[in-house]
Design a protein around this motif. Structure first.
Motif, PDB file in Angstrom:
ATOM      1  N   LYS A 145       0.825  -1.217   0.000  1.00 36.99           N
ATOM      2  CA  LYS A 145       0.000   0.000   0.000  1.00 36.99           C
ATOM      3  C   LYS A 145       0.857   1.263   0.000  1.00 36.99           C
ATOM      4  O   LYS A 145       0.395   2.329  -0.381  1.00 36.99           O
ATOM      5  CB  LYS A 145      -0.945   0.008   1.201  1.00 36.99           C
ATOM      6  CG  LYS A 145      -2.052  -1.003   1.080  1.00 36.99           C
ATOM      7  CD  LYS A 145      -2.979  -0.937   2.273  1.00 36.99           C
ATOM      8  CE  LYS A 145      -4.056  -2.009   2.136  1.00 36.99           C
ATOM      9  NZ  LYS A 145      -4.917  -2.076   3.299  1.00 36.99           N
ATOM     10  N   ARG A 146       2.099   1.142   0.455  1.00 41.35           N
ATOM     11  CA  ARG A 146       3.003   2.304   0.486  1.00 41.35           C
ATOM     12  C   ARG A 146       3.841   2.405  -0.782  1.00 41.35           C
ATOM     13  O   ARG A 146       4.708   3.273  -0.884  1.00 41.35           O
ATOM     14  CB  ARG A 146       3.917   2.236   1.708  1.00 41.35           C
ATOM     15  CG  ARG A 146       3.148   2.414   3.003  1.00 41.35           C
ATOM     16  CD  ARG A 146       4.071   2.681   4.144  1.00 41.35           C
ATOM     17  NE  ARG A 146       4.376   1.443   4.851  1.00 41.35           N
ATOM     18  CZ  ARG A 146       5.223   1.356   5.854  1.00 41.35           C
ATOM     19  NH1 ARG A 146       5.867   2.423   6.269  1.00 41.35           N
ATOM     20  NH2 ARG A 146       5.442   0.214   6.442  1.00 41.35           N
ATOM     21  N   GLY A 147       3.598   1.493  -1.734  1.00 39.92           N
ATOM     22  CA  GLY A 147       4.326   1.549  -2.994  1.00 39.92           C
ATOM     23  C   GLY A 147       5.732   0.982  -2.923  1.00 39.92           C
ATOM     24  O   GLY A 147       6.579   1.295  -3.753  1.00 39.92           O
ATOM     25  N   ILE A 148       5.979   0.145  -1.924  1.00 42.44           N
ATOM     26  CA  ILE A 148       7.276  -0.516  -1.793  1.00 42.44           C
ATOM     27  C   ILE A 148       7.045  -2.001  -2.035  1.00 42.44           C
ATOM     28  O   ILE A 148       6.156  -2.602  -1.435  1.00 42.44           O
ATOM     29  CB  ILE A 148       7.899  -0.294  -0.400  1.00 42.44           C
ATOM     30  CG1 ILE A 148       8.078   1.200  -0.128  1.00 42.44           C
ATOM     31  CG2 ILE A 148       9.230  -1.032  -0.276  1.00 42.44           C
ATOM     32  CD1 ILE A 148       8.511   1.532   1.289  1.00 42.44           C
ATOM     33  N   TYR A 149       7.836  -2.575  -2.906  1.00 41.73           N
ATOM     34  CA  TYR A 149       7.651  -3.966  -3.288  1.00 41.73           C
ATOM     35  C   TYR A 149       8.803  -4.817  -2.763  1.00 41.73           C
ATOM     36  O   TYR A 149       9.949  -4.384  -2.763  1.00 41.73           O
ATOM     37  CB  TYR A 149       7.530  -4.075  -4.811  1.00 41.73           C
ATOM     38  CG  TYR A 149       6.398  -3.217  -5.315  1.00 41.73           C
ATOM     39  CD1 TYR A 149       5.082  -3.654  -5.215  1.00 41.73           C
ATOM     40  CD2 TYR A 149       6.645  -1.938  -5.810  1.00 41.73           C
ATOM     41  CE1 TYR A 149       4.032  -2.853  -5.619  1.00 41.73           C
ATOM     42  CE2 TYR A 149       5.601  -1.124  -6.219  1.00 41.73           C
ATOM     43  CZ  TYR A 149       4.295  -1.591  -6.119  1.00 41.73           C
ATOM     44  OH  TYR A 149       3.261  -0.785  -6.508  1.00 41.73           O
ATOM     45  N   SER A 150       8.470  -5.997  -2.310  1.00 45.42           N
ATOM     46  CA  SER A 150       9.455  -6.897  -1.731  1.00 45.42           C
ATOM     47  C   SER A 150       9.454  -8.209  -2.505  1.00 45.42           C
ATOM     48  O   SER A 150       8.395  -8.803  -2.716  1.00 45.42           O
ATOM     49  CB  SER A 150       9.088  -7.145  -0.259  1.00 45.42           C
ATOM     50  OG  SER A 150       9.983  -8.034   0.343  1.00 45.42           O
ATOM     51  N   PHE A 151      10.642  -8.636  -2.928  1.00 45.41           N
ATOM     52  CA  PHE A 151      10.781  -9.848  -3.726  1.00 45.41           C
ATOM     53  C   PHE A 151      11.834 -10.755  -3.114  1.00 45.41           C
ATOM     54  O   PHE A 151      12.776 -10.301  -2.479  1.00 45.41           O
ATOM     55  CB  PHE A 151      11.223  -9.506  -5.156  1.00 45.41           C
ATOM     56  CG  PHE A 151      10.296  -8.573  -5.867  1.00 45.41           C
ATOM     57  CD1 PHE A 151       9.165  -9.046  -6.498  1.00 45.41           C
ATOM     58  CD2 PHE A 151      10.559  -7.209  -5.894  1.00 45.41           C
ATOM     59  CE1 PHE A 151       8.308  -8.183  -7.150  1.00 45.41           C
ATOM     60  CE2 PHE A 151       9.707  -6.334  -6.546  1.00 45.41           C
ATOM     61  CZ  PHE A 151       8.574  -6.818  -7.176  1.00 45.41           C
ATOM     62  N   SER A 152      11.673 -12.029  -3.378  1.00 44.03           N
ATOM     63  CA  SER A 152      12.639 -13.021  -2.943  1.00 44.03           C
ATOM     64  C   SER A 152      13.101 -13.766  -4.184  1.00 44.03           C
ATOM     65  O   SER A 152      12.280 -14.172  -5.005  1.00 44.03           O
ATOM     66  CB  SER A 152      11.942 -13.972  -1.966  1.00 44.03           C
ATOM     67  OG  SER A 152      12.839 -14.895  -1.458  1.00 44.03           O
ATOM     68  N   LEU A 153      14.395 -13.938  -4.325  1.00 42.38           N
ATOM     69  CA  LEU A 153      14.903 -14.653  -5.486  1.00 42.38           C
ATOM     70  C   LEU A 153      16.100 -15.494  -5.093  1.00 42.38           C
ATOM     71  O   LEU A 153      16.758 -15.241  -4.099  1.00 42.38           O
ATOM     72  CB  LEU A 153      15.286 -13.694  -6.619  1.00 42.38           C
ATOM     73  CG  LEU A 153      16.424 -12.700  -6.339  1.00 42.38           C
ATOM     74  CD1 LEU A 153      17.762 -13.304  -6.692  1.00 42.38           C
ATOM     75  CD2 LEU A 153      16.198 -11.428  -7.099  1.00 42.38           C
TER      76      LEU A 153
END
Length: 190
Positions: A150-158
């Motif tokens: 909702k804050r426009g921060i994206y979290s990814f795992s790779l």
């Protein structure tokens, strides 16, 4: 370490001199060091567009703890990412679109709080310590993705694949390294 990092910074600047790359030294197993580095970073930049959490130690042979008395692999590989939370204001400044990238590994396990410090080392299993820290990375990523969207921060795992030439496997004997390599190569085929 700094010499190797400086070489990478020079390579990046050779490709694109407008990219602002900086080196901040810290010890992820020492939370005072993490806090100090975060303070320096927060004081010297306006925003962070991409934060890549790609640090670990793997299969440490003998039970060891951080100065905070946390098993050393978990402290370094997961708890050390206190840095992510301390840098959150700079990630928010870059949103929408800021990204947090976690790099867990091939080896994971079911989360088990009863293994937290392996009964102060009495039941320590090096690979399980590593797997537990990487599982925590994945769960952290999932939680961040849900909380920060909702804050426009994206979290990814790779998974970055097997990377030779680092000290990550410093504690591995030849058989352990072969098993890890076989696992990585098998997953790459899928």
């Amino acid at each position: 370490m700094e010499k190797r990092i400086r070489s990478v910074i020079e390579q990046i600047n050779g490709v694109n001199p407008t990219v602002d790359v900086r080196f901040y030294q810290l010890d992820l197993a020492d939370l005072d060091s993490v806090r100090s580095a975060a303070e320096k970073i927060n004081a010297s930049i306006d925003k962070i567009d991409v934060l890549i959490n790609y640090a670990a130690i793997m299969a440490v042979k003998d039970f060891e703890t951080s100065k905070e008395a946390i098993e050393i692999q978990f402290a370094t590989t997961h708890i050390g990412f206190l840095l992510t939370n301390l840098l959150m204001p700079k990630l928010e400044a870059a949103s929408p679109g800021a990204r947090i990238i976690m790099c867990p590994a091939v080896v994971t396990c079911s989360p088990r709080s009863d293994l937290m410090n392996f009964q102060d080392g009495k039941s320590y299993i090096p690979w399980l310590g590593y797997a537990q820290s990487k599982t925590a990375n994945i769960l952290f990523t999932v939680d961040l993705a849900a909380r920060l969207k909702k804050r426009g921060i994206y979290s990814f795992s790779l998974h970055p694949g097997l990377i030779y030439g680092t000290n990550l496997g410093l504690h591995l004997d030849e058989q352990s390294f072969k098993v890890l390599t076989d696992i990585a190569l098998d997953r790459d085929k899928q």
